[in-house]
Design an enzyme around this catalytic site. Structure first.
Site, PDB file in Angstrom:
ATOM      1  N   TYR A  44      24.654  12.213  73.510  1.00 17.13           N
ATOM      2  CA  TYR A  44      25.503  12.065  73.259  1.00 17.13           C
ATOM      3  C   TYR A  44      26.512  13.429  73.863  1.00 17.13           C
ATOM      4  O   TYR A  44      27.428  13.573  74.784  1.00 17.13           O
ATOM      5  CB  TYR A  44      26.205  11.704  71.874  1.00 17.13           C
ATOM      6  CG  TYR A  44      27.830  11.587  71.838  1.00 17.13           C
ATOM      7  CD1 TYR A  44      28.398  10.639  72.275  1.00 17.13           C
ATOM      8  CD2 TYR A  44      28.504  12.562  70.909  1.00 17.13           C
ATOM      9  CE1 TYR A  44      29.819  10.228  71.891  1.00 17.13           C
ATOM     10  CE2 TYR A  44      29.769  12.539  70.829  1.00 17.13           C
ATOM     11  CZ  TYR A  44      30.279  11.103  71.149  1.00 17.13           C
ATOM     12  OH  TYR A  44      31.658  11.009  71.092  1.00 17.13           O
ATOM     13  N   SER A  67      34.783  14.510  73.940  1.00 15.99           N
ATOM     14  CA  SER A  67      34.627  14.681  72.594  1.00 15.99           C
ATOM     15  C   SER A  67      34.655  16.128  72.395  1.00 15.99           C
ATOM     16  O   SER A  67      34.446  17.169  73.321  1.00 15.99           O
ATOM     17  CB  SER A  67      33.215  13.997  72.071  1.00 15.99           C
ATOM     18  OG  SER A  67      32.920  14.292  70.817  1.00 15.99           O
TER      19      SER A  67
END
Length: 252
Positions: free
Chosen positions: A151, A138
């Protein structure tokens, strides 16, 4: 038809990115093995693509036995793996680091890091010489992201796994890269939007997120699939150990 005679294994196969990638690789001739923890998530894409050159498997990527089993079943059905899209992941809750639940931190790391590690551990030995591994990270794997402690940490961690796997497998001609999408139009993004909504309308929150992307919109899952297909193809034969941005300019 870049992938005729090749086999692609995709974890997180029931999500929008997994399904979009499955459609593209299957359309271009690949045998496709889709892995997800939720049988219901796999049923629509299995019905859409049909039984030809298609296999769906239910597995928990945090469990070694499940990962060993999906790798073995894929190889037993179609032969050595040519393309491994190590894509399964979750975002976890949104909270400041000092308030982040410890059990949720462990859950996110189990799926996003241990799941990627176990996939590499059991799939790499059954991959064909010259294969390609693509791991979903990401933009949060390249910078900080407030309120997404687990995350962000997990998406940084998979870059380390990628680099190690790239070095270890280069002599086999196996390339390993991470992709780093910005915000993708998906149910995951809907959940994130709701955490930021407060007294704002959903449209206002979405516009705030879009404003962070110079190209002015969320990514489409199909655009992630296009990048995966490029990295899986011979067109990227000398690309390995690399972090590939698919971010609409958001890291500028």
């Amino acid at each position: 038809m870049r992938f005729i005679g090749k086999t692609a294994l995709i974890t997180g196969g029931g999500g929008v990115i997994g399904k979009a990638t499955a459609r593209l690789l299957h359309k271009e001739g690949a045998n496709v093995v889709l892995v997800d923890h939720a049988p219901a998530a796999l049923e629509p894409i299995a019905a859409e693509l049909g039984a030809t050159r298609m296999l769906t498997l239910v597995a928990d990527v945090t469990k070694a036995d499940d990962c060993r089993a999906y790798a073995g079943k894929a190889q037993g059905t179609f032969g050595p793996i040519d393309i491994f899209f190590n894509n399964a992941g979750i975002e976890g809750p949104s909270a400041p680091m000092a308030e982040f639940p410890e059990d949720e931190f462990a859950r996110v790391m189990a799926v996003n890091v241990t799941g990627v590690f176990l996939g590499l551990k059991y799939v790499l030995p059954v991959m064909r010489h010259g294969g390609s591994v693509i791991i979903t990270s990401s933009t949060a794997g390249l910078r900080g992201a407030a309120n997404f402690t687990a995350y962000t940490a997990s998406k940084h961690a998979v870059v380390g796994l990628m680099r190690t796997a790239a070095v270890e497998n280069a002599r086999r001609g196996i390339r390993v890269n991470t992709i780093h999408p910005a915000m993708v139009d998906s149910e995951m993004m809907r959940r994130i939007e709701r955490t930021r909504q407060g007294n704002k309308s959903l449209d206002e929150v979405q516009q705030e997120f879009r404003n962070r992307i110079p190209l002015g919109r969320y990514l489409k899952p199909e655009e992630i699939a296009d990048t995966v297909a490029h990295l899986a193809s011979d067109a990227s034969a000398m690309v390995t150990g690399t972090q590939v941005l698919v971010d609409g300019g958001s890291m500028l």
